[in-house]
Write a protein that holds these residues in place. Structure first.
Motif, mmCIF file in Angstrom:
data_model
loop_
_atom_site.group_PDB
_atom_site.id
_atom_site.type_symbol
_atom_site.label_atom_id
_atom_site.label_comp_id
_atom_site.label_asym_id
_atom_site.label_seq_id
_atom_site.Cartn_x
_atom_site.Cartn_y
_atom_site.Cartn_z
ATOM 1 N N PRO A 29 -10.526 19.547 22.481
ATOM 2 C CA PRO A 29 -11.422 18.900 23.795
ATOM 3 C C PRO A 29 -11.218 17.822 24.375
ATOM 4 O O PRO A 29 -11.634 16.884 23.437
ATOM 5 N N GLU A 30 -11.427 17.341 25.367
ATOM 6 C CA GLU A 30 -11.305 16.111 25.905
ATOM 7 C C GLU A 30 -12.632 15.114 25.343
ATOM 8 O O GLU A 30 -13.377 15.930 24.757
ATOM 9 N N GLY A 31 -11.905 13.968 24.111
ATOM 10 C CA GLY A 31 -13.418 13.010 24.058
ATOM 11 C C GLY A 31 -13.612 13.801 22.296
ATOM 12 O O GLY A 31 -14.372 12.874 22.113
ATOM 13 N N GLU A 32 -12.789 14.565 21.850
ATOM 14 C CA GLU A 32 -12.923 14.564 20.478
ATOM 15 C C GLU A 32 -11.604 14.558 19.867
ATOM 16 O O GLU A 32 -11.058 13.947 20.144
ATOM 17 N N TYR A 33 -11.915 14.380 18.976
ATOM 18 C CA TYR A 33 -10.903 13.744 17.559
ATOM 19 C C TYR A 33 -10.036 15.165 16.325
ATOM 20 O O TYR A 33 -10.936 15.331 16.237
ATOM 21 N N ASP A 34 -9.545 15.046 16.408
ATOM 22 C CA ASP A 34 -8.864 16.047 15.007
ATOM 23 C C ASP A 34 -8.546 15.727 13.694
ATOM 24 O O ASP A 34 -9.291 15.513 12.736
ATOM 25 N N PHE A 35 -8.628 14.367 14.305
ATOM 26 C CA PHE A 35 -9.096 13.281 12.857
ATOM 27 C C PHE A 35 -8.527 12.004 12.897
ATOM 28 O O PHE A 35 -8.559 11.601 13.738
ATOM 29 N N PHE A 36 -8.640 10.872 12.138
ATOM 30 C CA PHE A 36 -8.715 9.356 11.741
ATOM 31 C C PHE A 36 -8.168 8.826 11.240
ATOM 32 O O PHE A 36 -8.211 9.212 10.229
ATOM 33 N N ASP A 37 -7.177 7.750 11.689
ATOM 34 C CA ASP A 37 -6.293 6.972 10.551
ATOM 35 C C ASP A 37 -6.846 5.550 10.795
ATOM 36 O O ASP A 37 -7.862 5.161 11.671
ATOM 37 N N ILE A 38 -6.758 4.961 9.415
ATOM 38 C CA ILE A 38 -7.124 3.707 9.214
ATOM 39 C C ILE A 38 -5.950 2.602 9.161
ATOM 40 O O ILE A 38 -4.974 2.718 8.417
ATOM 41 N N TYR A 39 -5.761 1.875 10.114
ATOM 42 C CA TYR A 39 -4.502 0.342 9.930
ATOM 43 C C TYR A 39 -4.920 -0.224 10.292
ATOM 44 O O TYR A 39 -5.531 -1.495 10.572
ATOM 45 N N GLU A 40 -4.188 -1.899 8.872
ATOM 46 C CA GLU A 40 -4.808 -2.863 8.730
ATOM 47 C C GLU A 40 -3.757 -3.367 10.312
ATOM 48 O O GLU A 40 -2.789 -3.389 11.325
ATOM 49 N N ALA A 41 -4.063 -4.637 10.833
ATOM 50 C CA ALA A 41 -3.895 -4.819 11.988
ATOM 51 C C ALA A 41 -2.906 -5.615 12.171
ATOM 52 O O ALA A 41 -2.138 -5.027 13.206
ATOM 53 N N VAL A 42 -2.740 -6.266 11.854
ATOM 54 C CA VAL A 42 -1.575 -7.245 11.100
ATOM 55 C C VAL A 42 -0.147 -6.648 11.268
ATOM 56 O O VAL A 42 0.978 -6.882 12.072
#
Length: 77
Positions: A29-42
């Protein structure tokens, strides 16, 4: 199936910028997410590959996850 992600938060942890991305597919559904990932920005490295968060992680949760991963790496050495 259409997939995507978008940056939903940025945290400064141990002198590094950590970006949080919410991931979705065409059935989400719009505005929802299945999961979240974390990334090192550089480097752009995904820090939780294979271990997604199913709710948007707080800075404390990311810090705890990174601490746990560092201890696992120490054991593996």
């Amino acid at each position: 199936m259409k997939q995507g992600d978008e940056q939903v938060a940025t945290y400064e942890i141990a002198g590094k910028t950590i970006n949080i991305y919410g991931c979705w597919d065409s059935e989400t559904p719009e505005g929802e997410y299945d999961f979240f990932d974390i990334y090192e920005a550089v480097s752009g490295e995904c820090l939780n590959l294979g271990s997604p968060f199913y709710t948007k992680p707080t800075q404390t949760e990311v810090e705890e996850f990174l601490t746990m991963m560092a201890k696992v790496e120490e054991i593996a050495e």
